[in-house]
Design a protein around this motif. Structure first.
Motif, PDB file in Angstrom:
ATOM      1  N   ILE A  44      17.718   6.821   7.038  1.00  0.00           N
ATOM      2  CA  ILE A  44      18.132   7.585   8.223  1.00  0.00           C
ATOM      3  C   ILE A  44      16.970   7.656   9.189  1.00  0.00           C
ATOM      4  CG2 ILE A  44      19.000   9.807   9.059  1.00  0.00           C
ATOM      5  CD1 ILE A  44      19.965  10.255   6.092  1.00  0.00           C
ATOM      6  N   VAL A  45      17.246   7.342  10.460  1.00  0.00           N
ATOM      7  CA  VAL A  45      16.265   7.512  11.530  1.00  0.00           C
ATOM      8  C   VAL A  45      16.937   8.230  12.683  1.00  0.00           C
ATOM      9  CG1 VAL A  45      14.841   5.513  10.932  1.00  0.00           C
ATOM     10  CG2 VAL A  45      16.787   5.225  12.477  1.00  0.00           C
ATOM     11  N   ALA A  46      16.119   8.918  13.462  1.00  0.00           N
ATOM     12  CA  ALA A  46      16.637   9.662  14.607  1.00  0.00           C
ATOM     13  C   ALA A  46      15.706   9.462  15.788  1.00  0.00           C
ATOM     14  CB  ALA A  46      16.769  11.148  14.271  1.00  0.00           C
ATOM     15  N   ASP A  47      16.235   9.659  16.983  1.00  0.00           N
ATOM     16  CA  ASP A  47      15.412   9.768  18.181  1.00  0.00           C
ATOM     17  C   ASP A  47      15.995  10.884  19.023  1.00  0.00           C
ATOM     18  OD1 ASP A  47      17.545   8.625  19.753  1.00  0.00           O
ATOM     19  OD2 ASP A  47      16.852   6.624  19.172  1.00  0.00           O
ATOM     20  N   GLU A  48      15.621  10.964  20.286  1.00  0.00           N
ATOM     21  CA  GLU A  48      16.075  12.090  21.092  1.00  0.00           C
ATOM     22  C   GLU A  48      17.578  12.074  21.336  1.00  0.00           C
ATOM     23  OE1 GLU A  48      13.941  12.455  24.725  1.00  0.00           O
ATOM     24  OE2 GLU A  48      12.138  13.235  23.784  1.00  0.00           O
ATOM     25  N   GLN A  49      18.215  10.899  21.248  1.00  0.00           N
ATOM     26  CA  GLN A  49      19.601  10.786  21.660  1.00  0.00           C
ATOM     27  C   GLN A  49      20.571  10.420  20.547  1.00  0.00           C
ATOM     28  OE1 GLN A  49      20.551  11.582  24.896  1.00  0.00           O
ATOM     29  NE2 GLN A  49      18.445  12.305  24.824  1.00  0.00           N
ATOM     30  N   ARG A  50      20.082   9.925  19.428  1.00  0.00           N
ATOM     31  CA  ARG A  50      21.008   9.417  18.419  1.00  0.00           C
ATOM     32  C   ARG A  50      20.434   9.588  17.015  1.00  0.00           C
ATOM     33  NH1 ARG A  50      18.538   5.649  21.196  1.00  0.00           N
ATOM     34  NH2 ARG A  50      20.174   5.518  22.755  1.00  0.00           N
ATOM     35  N   VAL A  51      21.350   9.568  16.044  1.00  0.00           N
ATOM     36  CA  VAL A  51      20.987   9.575  14.637  1.00  0.00           C
ATOM     37  C   VAL A  51      21.696   8.379  13.998  1.00  0.00           C
ATOM     38  CG1 VAL A  51      20.869  10.906  12.498  1.00  0.00           C
ATOM     39  CG2 VAL A  51      20.904  12.091  14.696  1.00  0.00           C
ATOM     40  N   GLU A  55      19.885  -1.407   0.782  1.00  0.00           N
ATOM     41  CA  GLU A  55      19.798  -2.775   0.287  1.00  0.00           C
ATOM     42  C   GLU A  55      20.172  -3.816   1.338  1.00  0.00           C
ATOM     43  OE1 GLU A  55      21.253  -0.321  -1.327  1.00  0.00           O
ATOM     44  OE2 GLU A  55      20.282  -0.167  -3.296  1.00  0.00           O
ATOM     45  N   SER A  56      21.239  -3.556   2.099  1.00  0.00           N
ATOM     46  CA  SER A  56      21.782  -4.591   2.987  1.00  0.00           C
ATOM     47  C   SER A  56      21.411  -4.431   4.448  1.00  0.00           C
ATOM     48  CB  SER A  56      23.310  -4.614   2.864  1.00  0.00           C
ATOM     49  OG  SER A  56      23.858  -3.405   3.387  1.00  0.00           O
ATOM     50  N   GLY A  57      21.095  -3.226   4.878  1.00  0.00           N
ATOM     51  CA  GLY A  57      20.844  -2.983   6.292  1.00  0.00           C
ATOM     52  C   GLY A  57      22.097  -2.799   7.118  1.00  0.00           C
ATOM     53  N   LEU A  58      23.270  -2.819   6.480  1.00  0.00           N
ATOM     54  CA  LEU A  58      24.516  -2.591   7.203  1.00  0.00           C
ATOM     55  C   LEU A  58      24.624  -1.129   7.607  1.00  0.00           C
ATOM     56  CD1 LEU A  58      26.979  -4.656   4.983  1.00  0.00           C
ATOM     57  CD2 LEU A  58      25.926  -5.339   7.160  1.00  0.00           C
ATOM     58  N   ALA A  59      25.393  -0.882   8.661  1.00  0.00           N
ATOM     59  CA  ALA A  59      25.626   0.497   9.065  1.00  0.00           C
ATOM     60  C   ALA A  59      26.227   1.269   7.902  1.00  0.00           C
ATOM     61  CB  ALA A  59      26.555   0.544  10.274  1.00  0.00           C
ATOM     62  N   ALA A  60      25.700   2.456   7.623  1.00  0.00           N
ATOM     63  CA  ALA A  60      26.105   3.196   6.434  1.00  0.00           C
ATOM     64  C   ALA A  60      27.518   3.741   6.546  1.00  0.00           C
ATOM     65  CB  ALA A  60      25.126   4.337   6.174  1.00  0.00           C
ATOM     66  N   PHE A  61      27.961   4.023   7.777  1.00  0.00           N
ATOM     67  CA  PHE A  61      29.268   4.634   7.967  1.00  0.00           C
ATOM     68  C   PHE A  61      30.101   3.789   8.917  1.00  0.00           C
ATOM     69  CE2 PHE A  61      26.385   8.478   7.609  1.00  0.00           C
ATOM     70  CZ  PHE A  61      26.556   8.583   6.238  1.00  0.00           C
ATOM     71  N   PRO A  62      31.435   3.803   8.745  1.00  0.00           N
ATOM     72  CA  PRO A  62      32.292   3.061   9.678  1.00  0.00           C
ATOM     73  C   PRO A  62      32.117   3.494  11.122  1.00  0.00           C
ATOM     74  CG  PRO A  62      33.512   3.710   7.719  1.00  0.00           C
ATOM     75  CD  PRO A  62      32.192   4.387   7.625  1.00  0.00           C
ATOM     76  N   THR A  63      31.786   4.756  11.340  1.00  0.00           N
ATOM     77  CA  THR A  63      31.592   5.229  12.717  1.00  0.00           C
ATOM     78  C   THR A  63      30.436   4.518  13.385  1.00  0.00           C
ATOM     79  OG1 THR A  63      30.253   7.025  11.807  1.00  0.00           O
ATOM     80  CG2 THR A  63      32.544   7.523  12.310  1.00  0.00           C
ATOM     81  N   GLY A  64      29.519   3.970  12.586  1.00  0.00           N
ATOM     82  CA  GLY A  64      28.408   3.222  13.145  1.00  0.00           C
ATOM     83  C   GLY A  64      28.674   1.734  13.186  1.00  0.00           C
ATOM     84  N   GLY A  65      29.892   1.314  12.827  1.00  0.00           N
ATOM     85  CA  GLY A  65      30.185  -0.100  12.725  1.00  0.00           C
ATOM     86  C   GLY A  65      30.764  -0.724  13.967  1.00  0.00           C
ATOM     87  N   LEU A  89      20.408  -0.535  20.096  1.00  0.00           N
ATOM     88  CA  LEU A  89      20.002   0.796  19.655  1.00  0.00           C
ATOM     89  C   LEU A  89      21.160   1.616  19.098  1.00  0.00           C
ATOM     90  CD1 LEU A  89      17.446   1.863  22.422  1.00  0.00           C
ATOM     91  CD2 LEU A  89      16.953   1.202  20.062  1.00  0.00           C
ATOM     92  N   GLU A  90      22.383   1.240  19.427  1.00  0.00           N
ATOM     93  CA  GLU A  90      23.537   1.973  18.920  1.00  0.00           C
ATOM     94  C   GLU A  90      23.998   1.460  17.562  1.00  0.00           C
ATOM     95  OE1 GLU A  90      24.922   4.721  20.266  1.00  0.00           O
ATOM     96  OE2 GLU A  90      23.273   4.614  21.695  1.00  0.00           O
ATOM     97  N   TYR A  91      23.396   0.389  17.094  1.00  0.00           N
ATOM     98  CA  TYR A  91      23.777  -0.133  15.783  1.00  0.00           C
ATOM     99  C   TYR A  91      23.419   0.891  14.703  1.00  0.00           C
ATOM    100  CZ  TYR A  91      23.914  -3.048  11.602  1.00  0.00           C
ATOM    101  OH  TYR A  91      24.202  -3.554  10.359  1.00  0.00           O
ATOM    102  N   GLY A  92      24.399   1.244  13.892  1.00  0.00           N
ATOM    103  CA  GLY A  92      24.199   2.215  12.827  1.00  0.00           C
ATOM    104  C   GLY A  92      24.248   3.659  13.274  1.00  0.00           C
TER     105      GLY A  92
END
Length: 822
Positions: free
Chosen positions: A397-404, A410-420, A428-431
């Motif tokens: 998990i990483v965060a910045d001022e505008q997004r989480v 293992e794979s680097g794929l977006a963890a949730f479908p909402t990030g897909g 920057l919106e990936y994941g």
């Protein structure tokens, strides 16, 4: 090469002479008396006692002198009830020329200690007091003990501290806390039973610590054959040297307390302390018996067998997760080293929101091609290591001022479908499972074409300091500070910014938002969150600032399930950095202060002149220490002003009864007693310039900046550095390293060095494996996290996850040295 002998001062009577020995008398006097007072104010205002409080204190003195004890008790209760939260100085240390630490406690604690000392000298007063309170006190304490709730019992003890049953209650409280592995709190509870458990006054100069410091330090290495009787006499006569509030008289067996202290040290993994306390027990109470380990036994024999045959629990050990900055809320996390990989290779990477420092309107004052001209440590103004990943259940998990954002480890794929929805890993919106929208920190001319202000070459949110992005978890709950990290910005700029909120997500429900807590309500005024909160159960703990002509620092507690603020404790008022350090314009500042939570106590480095400890349940100030602040001289060069506040994510590290700190407005690393806030040691002012405290082993605290330093945990002596000499800027530290089992991973621009966290017997740094060559992959260093087999590096512009390329055995010399160091 830096001289290691010139970096440590101790809190002893000889410290004042040390500066003469190191620098010469004329130079030291010049440092103290000839420095021009900077425009930036060093003053710190504290919520100290007021005049009406002083009048009531005088009344208590008069009643005691006249033996009007009932009136004294009534005035005492009235004073505690109406003014108990006000602070009062209880002493100071002049540890070297021009450097003073001042210690404060709340008035309630001060009065308890003062009346306890009076009661030892005047038993008649104590008899009157106990006759009045004992019946009710026994009932309340029995109910609190039956609840087995440490918070309820601690509150009852504070309310009836001078009653006849407090020593038994403190013994029971310590045992409860030990069961919950709250070692610091347990030790403090037992040490409050009698002043004999702290170092006594020592007119003969035999003991190796100052009065009031932990007793194990005073006798560690002592010649017991010569001094046994003297030490026992001094302990038995010790009545007032303890800085803790202690019982006036207790009949509890002191050997049973020393046995508990030794057991707690062993369980915490503080083996040196455990051995010292065991030796004290052997020397002073060799035949004492009691109930320990499930049976009646000789204390010394049982503990000796325990210590010699097994190891206690190592502090801060984390099996798989990295739930917050520095790995746990004591800020002393150790990742588990699953195997010893020969090297690592890149597995996957994603783009991060690259950050740069605010610039003067005329452009940068630094040559971008010359890192040496930058005053920053372990980063540059165009390559900031701003992102600090965490890992929860194989999700990064990483965060910045505008997004989480969240990614499968293992794979680097977006963890949730909402990030897909975004499949480009460079986007920057990936994941991202949460995004607040447009970024607010931008240039008009480059990102607002066509706007009526586009011709203005200014940058929104002029703010002093490096942006930092952290997040924290507790079970399935994740908290992130979302919004601007700039505080106290000018009014014109403030209207465009989005105030940072604490946003809580349920990671078991694919990052669903379940709470959002703003720092400001209609009635609260211009408060801001200082950094990401600690989330523990239904509570949220965070530092806060109230902006104005002077900034007010506070610690707050929220119930995030209702968004209700349970308490907020103000600590100090100081001049904000933004308006004091930059001469050319009006600037805000970026704040990222993080709390530390250890054994039910919150520790807060305000970076504004004070370190404070608060009871996490009730929000009461346990102690507050005002440390010496360095002169922060205003500058017309914005890059120099940035460097003064670069060390802006530096929470206290709490381990083995010590609070290790290096505030940005202080020119030294120092250790405070976790129970009292008193100084234990400090490094020589200006001796080293670290950026990060990585954590502690059993022997050392590891700090890093351009180099990596080993500082002896209980003395402050700098034992080693790596590298001894940086041949180029590429050899300097670049980002934050991490402790991994018995190793420390430390990044430079081109490589990650893997070193033994423990030094050899000759205090030499030993390599635990070959450096990870990042340059060969076109990658660079940054902030490190290790989870399982994976090495995560958050560099200035991307996060790359590495997996083991091979496993091999440590080099023979590393094996030998590693074994000898343990």
């Amino acid at each position: 090469m830096i001289d290691l002998t010139a970096r440590i001062t101790r809190s002893t009577g000889l410290v004042g002479a040390l500066a003469f020995l190191l620098f010469g008398a004329s130079q030291v006097y010049g440092q103290v008396g000839e420095v021009v007072r900077p425009e930036f104010s060093l003053t710190v205002e504290l919520p100290e006692i007021k005049n009406d409080t002083k009048n009531l204190l005088s009344q208590i003195d008069q009643h005691l002198q006249q033996k009007n004890w009932q009136d004294a008790i009534d005035t005492l209760n009235r004073l505690i009830g109406s003014h108990g939260d006000e602070l009062i100085a209880r002493g100071s240390d002049q540890v070297d020329l021009g450097s003073q630490y001042t210690y404060y406690v709340d008035l309630k604690s001060y009065l308890q200690r003062r009346i306890a000392e009076y009661s030892r000298q005047t038993p008649e007063f104590l008899a009157v007091y106990r006759q009045r309170v004992d019946p009710l006190a026994k009932q309340v304490l029995d109910q609190a003990k039956a609840s087995r709730d440490p918070a309820q019992l601690a509150a009852a003890i504070d309310d009836y501290f001078l009653c006849s049953y407090t020593d038994e209650a403190l013994l029971f409280l310590g045992d409860l806390l030990l069961e919950q592995a709250r070692f610091n709190e347990a030790r403090t509870a037992w040490e409050r039973i009698s002043p004999r458990f702290r170092t006594p006054d020592d007119p003969s100069g035999v003991l190796l610590a100052m009065p009031g410091q932990p007793m194990w330090v005073a006798v560690d290495g002592i010649d017991w054959s010569k001094h046994r009787n003297y030490i026992k006499q001094r302990l038995n006569e010790n009545a007032s040297s303890s800085p803790l509030v202690t019982i006036p008289n207790s009949n509890l067996d002191p050997a049973s307390i020393w046995a508990r202290l030794c057991l707690a040290s062993w369980l915490e993994g503080a083996e040196d302390r455990a051995r010292s306390e065991l030796e004290l027990l052997k020397q002073l109470y060799p035949d004492s018996q009691g109930y320990l380990g499930g049976r009646t036994t000789n204390y010394a024999t049982f503990l000796a067998r325990l210590i010699e045959t097994s190891h206690g629990t190592l502090p801060g050990l984390s099996a798989k997760n990295w739930p917050t900055f520095a790995g746990d809320y004591s800020r002393n996390g150790h990742a588990k080293l699953v195997q010893a990989p020969g090297t690592y290779r890149p597995n996957w990477s994603v783009t991060l929101d690259a950050q740069v420092l605010s610039q003067s309107t005329g452009g940068s004052t630094i040559d971008d091609q010359n890192d040496q001209s930058s005053p920053l440590i372990a980063e540059t103004e165009k390559a900031l290591n701003s992102t600090f990943p965490i890992v929860q259940d194989r999700v990064v998990i990483v965060a910045d001022e505008q997004r989480v954002r969240a990614f499968d480890l293992e794979s680097g794929l977006a963890a949730f479908p909402t990030g897909g929805r975004v499949f480009d890993q460079t986007d920057l919106e990936y994941g991202a499972f949460y995004s607040a929208g447009r970024r607010v920190d931008f240039d008009f001319d480059s990102r607002r074409r066509g706007n009526m202000l586009s011709a203005m070459s200014i940058k929104f949110l002029h703010a002093l300091g490096v942006p930092r992005f952290t997040s924290s978890t507790d079970g399935n709950m994740l908290v992130a500070r979302v919004g601007t990290t700039a505080i106290g910005v000018p009014m014109f700029q403030a209207q465009f910014q989005e105030a940072a909120d604490m946003v809580i997500f349920d990671m078991s429900k694919q990052g669903k938002i379940i709470a959002r807590i703003p720092p400001v309500t209609e009635l609260s005024g211009p408060w801001s969150f200082e950094g990401t909160a600690i989330i523990r159960g239904n509570r949220l703990y965070c530092g806060m600032t109230k902006s104005g002509v002077r900034d007010e620092s506070a610690v707050a507690c929220f119930d995030w399930t209702t968004s209700q603020m349970l308490w907020r404790k103000s600590l100090s008022i100081t001049q904000p950095y933004g308006s004091g350090l930059v001469q050319e314009a009006d600037f805000g500042h970026r704040s990222h202060n993080l709390l530390t939570l250890k054994d039910g106590v919150l520790y807060y480095n305000t970076n504004h002149g004070v370190i404070a400890a608060l009871d996490a349940q009730r929000g009461e100030t346990l102690w507050l220490t005002h440390y010496p602040r360095r002169a922060l001289i205003p500058s017309t060069r914005l890059d120099l002003a940035h460097s003064l506040v670069q060390r802006n994510i530096n929470p206290c590290v709490v381990t083995q009864g010590l609070v290790i700190s290096m505030p940005l407005d202080c020119d030294r690393v120092f250790a405070l007693d976790a129970a009292t806030g008193q100084l234990v040691w400090q490094t020589v002012p200006g001796g080293i310039e670290p950026l990060h405290i990585l954590g502690a082993t059993g022997e050392d605290i590891l700090v890093s900046g351009n180099q990596l330093f080993w500082i002896q945990l209980h003395s402050g002596k700098i034992r080693a550095e790596f590298p001894k000499e940086a041949r180029s800027t590429r050899d300097r530290g670049f980002g934050r390293g991490t402790l991994v089992g018995d190793q420390v991973y430390w990044p430079t621009r081109d490589a990650v060095y893997r070193l033994n966290a423990h030094l050899s017997k000759t205090s030499q740094v030993v390599e635990a494996g070959s450096p990870v060559d990042l340059a060969q992959f076109g990658e660079e260093g940054g902030n490190l996290v290790v989870s399982g087999d994976y090495l995560i590096i958050a560099s200035p512009s991307r996060m790359t996850v590495y997996s083991p390329a091979s496993s091999d055995v440590l080099p023979p010399q590393a094996q030998e040295s590693d074994t000898s160091s343990n």
